[in-house]
Scaffold this motif. Structure first.
Motif: not given
Length: 146
Positions: A83-88, A97-101, A118-123
């Protein structure tokens, strides 16, 4: 009416090693593995499988073991990427842009199938993760890209 006896299998060290290898190969734990299945055998749950993996339960119903083996067998091998800075930055831009949390993303059926939560996405989005699963990132990008 007599019910047929349920066949019980001893969970040998070989079977436990096989199941742990499948969990490691796919990076999918028992809870994520069983969550998408509405038709799993009666009595089978993720806590039971977790206890199998740790050797705390010594036997399993044959139908439970066969179901779990088949479910893990259907999954692809985990392909993690850095997970690079560019990918993040790309992910954060797409999400904004999507507004999808994260909570909204979990409404997609594929999210559970690839082990997202949800927790994995937030992590991932916090920037604290060093690696991410390629299939999970691909799905997140697809959903956020519309």
């Amino acid at each position: 009416m007599n019910a047929e006896p349920t066949e019980t299998i001893a969970l040998t060290s070989g079977i436990i090693a096989e199941l742990n290898a499948e969990r490691d190969r796919t990076s999918i734990g028992p809870q994520a593995l069983l969550k998408p299945y509405k038709d799993k055998p009666k009595g089978l749950n993720h806590a039971m499988v977790t206890h199998w993996l740790g050797g705390r339960i010594k036997t399993a119903r044959r139908e439970h073991l066969e179901f779990v083996r088949a479910a893990w067998g259907k999954l692809e091998t985990d392909r993690s990427i850095r997970l690079t800075d560019d990918l993040l930055e790309e992910l954060r831009t797409l999400q904004m842009q999507s507004g999808i949390n994260a909570e909204m993303m979990m409404r997609w059926s594929d999210a559970n199938r690839v082990g997202l939560s949800v927790s994995k996405i937030k992590h991932y989005m916090s920037g604290n993760a060093k690696t991410v699963r390629e299939d999970q990132i691909a799905l997140m990008k697809r959903i956020w890209s519309g």
